[in-house]
Motif scaffolding. Sequence first.
Motif, PDB file in Angstrom:
ATOM      1  N   LYS A  34       0.771  -1.239   0.000  1.00  0.00           N
ATOM      2  CA  LYS A  34       0.000   0.000   0.000  1.00  0.00           C
ATOM      3  C   LYS A  34       0.806   1.295   0.000  1.00  0.00           C
ATOM      4  CE  LYS A  34      -4.202  -1.619   0.256  1.00  0.00           C
ATOM      5  NZ  LYS A  34      -5.258  -1.263  -0.638  1.00  0.00           N
ATOM      6  N   ILE A  35       2.125   1.234  -0.043  1.00  0.00           N
ATOM      7  CA  ILE A  35       2.935   2.445  -0.009  1.00  0.00           C
ATOM      8  C   ILE A  35       3.793   2.525  -1.263  1.00  0.00           C
ATOM      9  CG2 ILE A  35       4.803   3.662   1.176  1.00  0.00           C
ATOM     10  CD1 ILE A  35       3.859   2.529   3.750  1.00  0.00           C
ATOM     11  N   PHE A  36       3.911   3.716  -1.794  1.00  0.00           N
ATOM     12  CA  PHE A  36       4.871   3.931  -2.864  1.00  0.00           C
ATOM     13  C   PHE A  36       5.501   5.294  -2.701  1.00  0.00           C
ATOM     14  CE2 PHE A  36       2.832   6.949  -5.752  1.00  0.00           C
ATOM     15  CZ  PHE A  36       1.514   6.889  -5.377  1.00  0.00           C
ATOM     16  N   SER A  37       6.652   5.446  -3.305  1.00  0.00           N
ATOM     17  CA  SER A  37       7.409   6.689  -3.183  1.00  0.00           C
ATOM     18  C   SER A  37       7.364   7.452  -4.495  1.00  0.00           C
ATOM     19  CB  SER A  37       8.868   6.405  -2.833  1.00  0.00           C
ATOM     20  OG  SER A  37       8.945   5.745  -1.603  1.00  0.00           O
ATOM     21  N   ILE A  38       7.353   8.763  -4.383  1.00  0.00           N
ATOM     22  CA  ILE A  38       7.416   9.639  -5.551  1.00  0.00           C
ATOM     23  C   ILE A  38       8.730  10.408  -5.437  1.00  0.00           C
ATOM     24  CG2 ILE A  38       6.359  11.560  -6.775  1.00  0.00           C
ATOM     25  CD1 ILE A  38       3.698  10.727  -5.412  1.00  0.00           C
ATOM     26  N   PHE A  39       9.630  10.170  -6.360  1.00  0.00           N
ATOM     27  CA  PHE A  39      10.907  10.857  -6.379  1.00  0.00           C
ATOM     28  C   PHE A  39      10.862  11.934  -7.456  1.00  0.00           C
ATOM     29  CE2 PHE A  39      11.693   6.545  -4.950  1.00  0.00           C
ATOM     30  CZ  PHE A  39      12.421   6.765  -3.793  1.00  0.00           C
ATOM     31  N   TYR A  40      11.334  13.105  -7.129  1.00  0.00           N
ATOM     32  CA  TYR A  40      11.338  14.174  -8.123  1.00  0.00           C
ATOM     33  C   TYR A  40      12.403  15.204  -7.786  1.00  0.00           C
ATOM     34  CZ  TYR A  40       9.048  17.016  -4.605  1.00  0.00           C
ATOM     35  OH  TYR A  40       8.768  17.705  -3.458  1.00  0.00           O
ATOM     36  N   ILE A  41      12.783  15.950  -8.797  1.00  0.00           N
ATOM     37  CA  ILE A  41      13.643  17.124  -8.647  1.00  0.00           C
ATOM     38  C   ILE A  41      12.933  18.241  -9.390  1.00  0.00           C
ATOM     39  CG2 ILE A  41      15.860  18.170  -9.219  1.00  0.00           C
ATOM     40  CD1 ILE A  41      17.078  15.381  -9.098  1.00  0.00           C
ATOM     41  N   SER A  42      12.834  19.382  -8.770  1.00  0.00           N
ATOM     42  CA  SER A  42      12.072  20.474  -9.368  1.00  0.00           C
ATOM     43  C   SER A  42      12.841  21.788  -9.277  1.00  0.00           C
ATOM     44  CB  SER A  42      10.714  20.597  -8.662  1.00  0.00           C
ATOM     45  OG  SER A  42       9.915  21.557  -9.299  1.00  0.00           O
ATOM     46  N   SER A  43      13.327  22.268 -10.407  1.00  0.00           N
ATOM     47  CA  SER A  43      14.054  23.538 -10.430  1.00  0.00           C
ATOM     48  C   SER A  43      13.121  24.732 -10.363  1.00  0.00           C
ATOM     49  CB  SER A  43      14.895  23.633 -11.701  1.00  0.00           C
ATOM     50  OG  SER A  43      15.865  22.618 -11.727  1.00  0.00           O
ATOM     51  N   TYR A  44      11.971  24.638 -11.037  1.00  0.00           N
ATOM     52  CA  TYR A  44      11.060  25.774 -11.144  1.00  0.00           C
ATOM     53  C   TYR A  44       9.720  25.545 -10.456  1.00  0.00           C
ATOM     54  CZ  TYR A  44      14.528  27.033 -14.590  1.00  0.00           C
ATOM     55  OH  TYR A  44      15.714  27.318 -15.204  1.00  0.00           O
ATOM     56  N   GLY A  45       9.548  24.374  -9.821  1.00  0.00           N
ATOM     57  CA  GLY A  45       8.319  24.106  -9.095  1.00  0.00           C
ATOM     58  C   GLY A  45       7.271  23.319  -9.874  1.00  0.00           C
ATOM     59  N   ASN A  46       7.459  23.157 -11.175  1.00  0.00           N
ATOM     60  CA  ASN A  46       6.455  22.458 -11.988  1.00  0.00           C
ATOM     61  C   ASN A  46       6.407  20.961 -11.674  1.00  0.00           C
ATOM     62  OD1 ASN A  46       5.674  24.817 -13.406  1.00  0.00           O
ATOM     63  ND2 ASN A  46       7.491  24.617 -14.680  1.00  0.00           N
ATOM     64  N   THR A  47       7.556  20.352 -11.519  1.00  0.00           N
ATOM     65  CA  THR A  47       7.587  18.917 -11.198  1.00  0.00           C
ATOM     66  C   THR A  47       7.054  18.681  -9.790  1.00  0.00           C
ATOM     67  OG1 THR A  47       9.506  18.720 -12.642  1.00  0.00           O
ATOM     68  CG2 THR A  47       9.046  16.869 -11.196  1.00  0.00           C
ATOM     69  N   LEU A  48       7.297  19.611  -8.887  1.00  0.00           N
ATOM     70  CA  LEU A  48       6.737  19.526  -7.539  1.00  0.00           C
ATOM     71  C   LEU A  48       5.212  19.521  -7.595  1.00  0.00           C
ATOM     72  CD1 LEU A  48       6.831  19.632  -4.440  1.00  0.00           C
ATOM     73  CD2 LEU A  48       7.053  22.123  -4.639  1.00  0.00           C
ATOM     74  N   LYS A  49       4.632  20.405  -8.397  1.00  0.00           N
ATOM     75  CA  LYS A  49       3.165  20.443  -8.546  1.00  0.00           C
ATOM     76  C   LYS A  49       2.643  19.112  -9.073  1.00  0.00           C
ATOM     77  CE  LYS A  49       2.950  25.389  -9.508  1.00  0.00           C
ATOM     78  NZ  LYS A  49       2.687  26.386 -10.559  1.00  0.00           N
ATOM     79  N   MET A  50       3.341  18.557 -10.073  1.00  0.00           N
ATOM     80  CA  MET A  50       2.923  17.280 -10.639  1.00  0.00           C
ATOM     81  C   MET A  50       2.998  16.175  -9.588  1.00  0.00           C
ATOM     82  SD  MET A  50       4.509  15.151 -13.841  1.00  0.00           S
ATOM     83  CE  MET A  50       6.010  14.789 -12.976  1.00  0.00           C
ATOM     84  N   ALA A  51       4.080  16.148  -8.808  1.00  0.00           N
ATOM     85  CA  ALA A  51       4.245  15.125  -7.773  1.00  0.00           C
ATOM     86  C   ALA A  51       3.141  15.228  -6.727  1.00  0.00           C
ATOM     87  CB  ALA A  51       5.618  15.256  -7.117  1.00  0.00           C
ATOM     88  N   LYS A  52       2.765  16.441  -6.368  1.00  0.00           N
ATOM     89  CA  LYS A  52       1.684  16.620  -5.391  1.00  0.00           C
ATOM     90  C   LYS A  52       0.352  16.131  -5.936  1.00  0.00           C
ATOM     91  CE  LYS A  52       3.643  20.322  -2.626  1.00  0.00           C
ATOM     92  NZ  LYS A  52       3.502  21.696  -2.139  1.00  0.00           N
ATOM     93  N   HIS A  53       0.095  16.344  -7.214  1.00  0.00           N
ATOM     94  CA  HIS A  53      -1.147  15.848  -7.825  1.00  0.00           C
ATOM     95  C   HIS A  53      -1.159  14.323  -7.890  1.00  0.00           C
ATOM     96  CE1 HIS A  53      -3.215  19.523  -8.922  1.00  0.00           C
ATOM     97  NE2 HIS A  53      -2.053  20.031  -9.327  1.00  0.00           N
ATOM     98  N   ILE A  54      -0.017  13.731  -8.188  1.00  0.00           N
ATOM     99  CA  ILE A  54       0.073  12.267  -8.206  1.00  0.00           C
ATOM    100  C   ILE A  54      -0.198  11.722  -6.807  1.00  0.00           C
ATOM    101  CG2 ILE A  54       1.665  10.319  -8.473  1.00  0.00           C
ATOM    102  CD1 ILE A  54       2.993  11.959 -10.748  1.00  0.00           C
ATOM    103  N   ALA A  55       0.397  12.347  -5.794  1.00  0.00           N
ATOM    104  CA  ALA A  55       0.185  11.901  -4.413  1.00  0.00           C
ATOM    105  C   ALA A  55      -1.272  12.041  -4.005  1.00  0.00           C
ATOM    106  CB  ALA A  55       1.080  12.711  -3.465  1.00  0.00           C
ATOM    107  N   LYS A  56      -1.907  13.121  -4.404  1.00  0.00           N
ATOM    108  CA  LYS A  56      -3.324  13.330  -4.074  1.00  0.00           C
ATOM    109  C   LYS A  56      -4.193  12.255  -4.726  1.00  0.00           C
ATOM    110  CE  LYS A  56      -4.871  17.535  -4.097  1.00  0.00           C
ATOM    111  NZ  LYS A  56      -5.375  18.845  -4.579  1.00  0.00           N
ATOM    112  N   GLY A  57      -3.903  11.925  -5.983  1.00  0.00           N
ATOM    113  CA  GLY A  57      -4.649  10.872  -6.665  1.00  0.00           C
ATOM    114  C   GLY A  57      -4.424   9.511  -6.039  1.00  0.00           C
ATOM    115  N   ALA A  58      -3.198   9.235  -5.643  1.00  0.00           N
ATOM    116  CA  ALA A  58      -2.891   7.951  -5.000  1.00  0.00           C
ATOM    117  C   ALA A  58      -3.601   7.840  -3.664  1.00  0.00           C
ATOM    118  CB  ALA A  58      -1.386   7.813  -4.823  1.00  0.00           C
ATOM    119  N   ASP A  59      -3.683   8.944  -2.949  1.00  0.00           N
ATOM    120  CA  ASP A  59      -4.367   8.947  -1.658  1.00  0.00           C
ATOM    121  C   ASP A  59      -5.847   8.606  -1.813  1.00  0.00           C
ATOM    122  OD1 ASP A  59      -4.375   9.385   1.188  1.00  0.00           O
ATOM    123  OD2 ASP A  59      -5.496  11.213   0.778  1.00  0.00           O
ATOM    124  N   LYS A  60      -6.442   9.031  -2.905  1.00  0.00           N
ATOM    125  CA  LYS A  60      -7.858   8.755  -3.156  1.00  0.00           C
ATOM    126  C   LYS A  60      -8.123   7.261  -3.347  1.00  0.00           C
ATOM    127  CE  LYS A  60      -9.099  13.208  -5.088  1.00  0.00           C
ATOM    128  NZ  LYS A  60      -9.537  13.933  -6.291  1.00  0.00           N
TER     129      LYS A  60
END
Length: 73
Positions: A41-67
């Motif tokens: 039931k657990i997975f990790s999201i690894f990302y690097i974000s220079s401008y914040g765009n990849t961070l936004k994407m990672a947060k959306h993926i985490a929100k969807g996984a939580d659902k």
Amino acid sequence: MRPFKSFILNALKLYKKFDISIIASLHGPVLRTNPMSYIQKIFSIFYISSYGNTLKMAKHIAKGADKIRFRCI
């Protein structure tokens, strides 16, 4: 996970044949209570974000996984 998705999924299947009583990672808590539930039931999201765009994407993926009841770390 791409392009290694199939390798990771196959590796996770190998854990089913073991009676795992503890998970002790190099970083994070030692998991003693029902460790197999974490493998399933657990997975990790690894990302690097220079401008914040990849961070936004990672947060959306985490929100969807939580659902769908996955816990993101």
